[in-house]
Motif scaffolding. Structure first.
Motif, mmCIF file in Angstrom:
data_model
loop_
_atom_site.group_PDB
_atom_site.id
_atom_site.type_symbol
_atom_site.label_atom_id
_atom_site.label_comp_id
_atom_site.label_asym_id
_atom_site.label_seq_id
_atom_site.Cartn_x
_atom_site.Cartn_y
_atom_site.Cartn_z
ATOM 1 N N MET A 94 0.795 -1.222 0.000
ATOM 2 C CA MET A 94 0.000 0.000 0.000
ATOM 3 C C MET A 94 0.831 1.278 0.000
ATOM 4 O O MET A 94 0.388 2.316 -0.491
ATOM 5 C CB MET A 94 -0.981 -0.011 1.168
ATOM 6 N N TRP A 95 2.057 1.227 0.532
ATOM 7 C CA TRP A 95 2.893 2.436 0.558
ATOM 8 C C TRP A 95 3.933 2.326 -0.564
ATOM 9 O O TRP A 95 5.125 2.317 -0.340
ATOM 10 C CB TRP A 95 3.583 2.573 1.914
ATOM 11 N N ASN A 103 4.030 2.168 -5.335
ATOM 12 C CA ASN A 103 3.530 2.756 -6.585
ATOM 13 C C ASN A 103 2.335 2.028 -7.169
ATOM 14 O O ASN A 103 1.842 2.391 -8.228
ATOM 15 C CB ASN A 103 4.644 2.840 -7.631
ATOM 16 N N ARG A 104 1.861 0.980 -6.519
ATOM 17 C CA ARG A 104 0.679 0.277 -7.016
ATOM 18 C C ARG A 104 -0.583 0.916 -6.454
ATOM 19 O O ARG A 104 -0.727 1.071 -5.245
ATOM 20 C CB ARG A 104 0.708 -1.198 -6.630
ATOM 21 N N ARG A 105 -1.486 1.260 -7.344
ATOM 22 C CA ARG A 105 -2.751 1.885 -6.949
ATOM 23 C C ARG A 105 -3.836 0.814 -6.866
ATOM 24 O O ARG A 105 -4.151 0.160 -7.870
ATOM 25 C CB ARG A 105 -3.149 2.967 -7.949
ATOM 26 N N GLU A 155 -7.836 -0.390 -6.095
ATOM 27 C CA GLU A 155 -9.195 0.122 -6.203
ATOM 28 C C GLU A 155 -10.107 -0.666 -5.274
ATOM 29 O O GLU A 155 -9.885 -1.847 -5.010
ATOM 30 C CB GLU A 155 -9.694 0.004 -7.652
ATOM 31 N N GLN A 201 2.480 13.281 -6.625
ATOM 32 C CA GLN A 201 1.800 12.288 -7.445
ATOM 33 C C GLN A 201 1.888 10.895 -6.815
ATOM 34 O O GLN A 201 0.892 10.166 -6.740
ATOM 35 C CB GLN A 201 2.391 12.265 -8.854
ATOM 36 N N VAL A 231 -1.152 8.185 -4.577
ATOM 37 C CA VAL A 231 -1.392 6.745 -4.675
ATOM 38 C C VAL A 231 -1.463 6.129 -3.277
ATOM 39 O O VAL A 231 -2.334 5.302 -2.983
ATOM 40 C CB VAL A 231 -0.303 6.058 -5.516
ATOM 41 N N GLN A 252 -4.746 7.021 -1.717
ATOM 42 C CA GLN A 252 -5.807 6.210 -2.319
ATOM 43 C C GLN A 252 -5.855 4.829 -1.687
ATOM 44 O O GLN A 252 -6.928 4.325 -1.336
ATOM 45 C CB GLN A 252 -5.579 6.089 -3.824
ATOM 46 N N ASN A 253 -4.707 4.216 -1.499
ATOM 47 C CA ASN A 253 -4.657 2.861 -0.943
ATOM 48 C C ASN A 253 -5.144 2.815 0.503
ATOM 49 O O ASN A 253 -5.840 1.881 0.905
ATOM 50 C CB ASN A 253 -3.236 2.304 -1.057
#
Length: 225
Positions: free
Chosen positions: A74-75, A77-79, A81, A120, A124, A127-128
């Motif tokens: 989660m911390w 570069n993978r976002r 949903e 940026q 992410v 968002q996670n």
């Protein structure tokens, strides 16, 4: 195949031994957490066996339907949903809990590769954590077990930061405090009554062992976050 129940029993015995001879407090809860940490599918399929043990709650993780463990990615570069975790929410809602009512979703600072000054990349991360807060809320959990241990990076160590040669410690402190405020706003927006348990608190960031201040402490920036 691992036997998570046996791992839990060892933890129960050690904690019970530590409390021997002391009057129990109704305000205290015994929360299970160990190498046996389950996902929601395991909980749903084994809740009756799990509730035979003397715990008030547990810590768990969630797996994405597209592959991957939210806790450990989660911390980075993978976002993620929210739709990737609907099955986990469904598992929690369908589990007939009787005793394990104090449930906490584990969230880490892993892999911890995001630059504090990269807006940026930080979006992410937010968002996670927003997804995680939604899962915890919809799954009727108490909140997060926020594991801030630096397993894969040096997220809170000023000496290992990307811009340490051009940005003084005070500037990093200000930015990290800003990120902490943004983090709380993001998760609180999804889950206002969220309870956060911490593996490490403020004291681990304090100087000792010859360090002149928090700029020389491995977890020095954690206090600002």
């Amino acid at each position: 195949m691992r036997n998570p129940i046996s791992c839990v029993v060892v933890m129960a015995c050690s904690l019970a031994g530590a409390a021997f001879g002391q009057e129990a407090s109704r305000d205290k809860k015994l929360i299970e957490w160990g190498w046996d940490e389950p996902d929601t599918k395991f909980i749903r399929e084994n809740v009756q066996r799990m509730e035979e043990l003397p715990f008030d709650g547990l810590i768990f993780h969630v797996l994405s339907s597209k592959g991957g463990n939210l806790t450990w990615e989660m911390w980075g570069n993978r976002r993620f949903e929210l739709a990737e975790f609907q099955h986990a929410i469904d598992d929690l809602k369908a589990t007939p809990f009787r005793r394990l009512n104090d449930r906490f979703l584990r969230v880490n600072v892993s892999p911890g590769t995001v630059d504090w000054f990269d807006d940026q990349a930080w979006a992410v991360v937010l968002q996670n954590y927003t997804v995680a807060a939604h899962v915890a809320k919809q799954g009727d959990c108490k909140g997060f077990m926020f594991d801030v241990e630096q397993y894969e990076s040096h997220l809170f160590d000023y000496r290992r930061q990307l811009h340490r040669e051009t940005k003084p410690f005070a500037e990093y402190q200000a930015k990290v405090r800003q990120r902490g405020q943004e983090w709380m706003k993001a998760v609180g927006g999804q889950f206002p009554e969220l309870t956060v348990l911490l593996t490490f608190g403020y004291s681990i960031a304090q100087p000792g062992g010859g360090a002149k201040d928090r700029s020389e402490v491995s977890y020095g920036l954690l206090a600002d976050f």
